[in-house]
Design an enzyme around this catalytic site. Structure first.
Site, mmCIF file in Angstrom:
data_model
loop_
_atom_site.group_PDB
_atom_site.id
_atom_site.type_symbol
_atom_site.label_atom_id
_atom_site.label_comp_id
_atom_site.label_asym_id
_atom_site.label_seq_id
_atom_site.Cartn_x
_atom_site.Cartn_y
_atom_site.Cartn_z
ATOM 1 N N HIS A 67 -0.480 9.125 9.802
ATOM 2 C CA HIS A 67 0.497 8.711 8.792
ATOM 3 C C HIS A 67 0.240 9.424 7.466
ATOM 4 O O HIS A 67 -0.910 9.639 7.089
ATOM 5 C CB HIS A 67 0.454 7.187 8.598
ATOM 6 C CG HIS A 67 1.075 6.458 9.732
ATOM 7 N ND1 HIS A 67 0.470 6.332 10.964
ATOM 8 C CD2 HIS A 67 2.283 5.853 9.836
ATOM 9 C CE1 HIS A 67 1.273 5.669 11.776
ATOM 10 N NE2 HIS A 67 2.376 5.362 11.115
ATOM 11 N N PRO A 68 1.313 9.751 6.757
ATOM 12 C CA PRO A 68 1.164 10.452 5.478
ATOM 13 C C PRO A 68 0.815 9.494 4.342
ATOM 14 O O PRO A 68 1.052 8.290 4.424
ATOM 15 C CB PRO A 68 2.553 11.043 5.250
ATOM 16 C CG PRO A 68 3.471 10.021 5.879
ATOM 17 C CD PRO A 68 2.716 9.527 7.105
ATOM 18 N N GLU A 87 12.086 6.204 4.971
ATOM 19 C CA GLU A 87 11.359 4.992 4.595
ATOM 20 C C GLU A 87 10.821 5.078 3.169
ATOM 21 O O GLU A 87 10.956 4.122 2.398
ATOM 22 C CB GLU A 87 10.229 4.743 5.598
ATOM 23 C CG GLU A 87 10.759 4.332 6.953
ATOM 24 C CD GLU A 87 9.796 4.547 8.106
ATOM 25 O OE1 GLU A 87 10.155 4.150 9.222
ATOM 26 O OE2 GLU A 87 8.704 5.112 7.898
ATOM 27 N N VAL A 123 6.945 0.295 4.108
ATOM 28 C CA VAL A 123 7.630 0.423 2.815
ATOM 29 C C VAL A 123 9.029 -0.168 2.844
ATOM 30 O O VAL A 123 9.516 -0.634 1.813
ATOM 31 C CB VAL A 123 7.661 1.890 2.305
ATOM 32 C CG1 VAL A 123 6.278 2.389 1.995
ATOM 33 C CG2 VAL A 123 8.367 2.808 3.263
#
Length: 168
Positions: A67-68, A87, A123
């Site tokens: 995941h970033p 997102e 998010v």
């Protein structure tokens, strides 16, 4: 797409159709494919999560690390997946002031230094302010609690991504 179609897909088609629910981690969809048939969209999501929870701790960490960072380098370079781009934009992370960007950068750095993983939060279920609050709150936790929280948040993210596919 409907469940009958998903249940009839070969492994490659299944991974292509629903694998994007898990960031850069096609192994999750590959493991889930073997659990067909699925009785409902919820059953599909539960099967995905059972594959994740059955994975080794190292494999789970690889999923988390796929995941970033929020409002991080990948976002600036426009290297996020389509899903992550949408997102992060939904919470306004693509429209940060220089001060907000600096705060996100500092929190991302502190979180990675403390836990060795990116901060993960769904998010779409939060606002910019609630994300910042959670960053601060979760920095005080221990590593095991945060690893479990990251997996829980990945579950929420994937649940919404699967819902976006409008599987009936």
């Amino acid at each position: 797409m409907n469940l009958a179609e998903i249940n009839d897909m070969d492994e490659a088609a299944f991974v292509t159709a629903v694998g994007g629910a898990y960031e850069h981690s096609p192994w999750v969809a590959k493991g889930t494919w073997a659990k067909r048939p699925f009785a409902s969209p919820e059953d599909l999501h539960n099967a995905f999560m059972s594959v994740i929870h059955a994975a080794t701790p190292e494999t789970q960490l690889a999923l988390i690390r796929a995941h970033p960072d929020l409002a991080g380098k990948a976002a600036i370079a426009r290297e996020l997946t389509t899903e992550s781009t949408f997102e992060q934009a939904s919470a306004g992370l693509d429209r940060l002031s220089p001060e907000e960007f600096a705060r996100f950068h500092a929190l991302n750095t502190a979180y990675r230094e403390r836990f060795g993983i990116p901060f993960i939060i769904c998010v779409r279920l939060n606002t910019k302010d609630s994300i910042l609050f959670e960053f601060e709150r979760r920095l005080a936790r221990d590593a095991d609690t945060e690893r479990m929280e990251a997996l829980k948040q990945i579950g929420e993210i994937s649940r919404l991504r699967l819902k976006d596919l409008d599987i009936a």
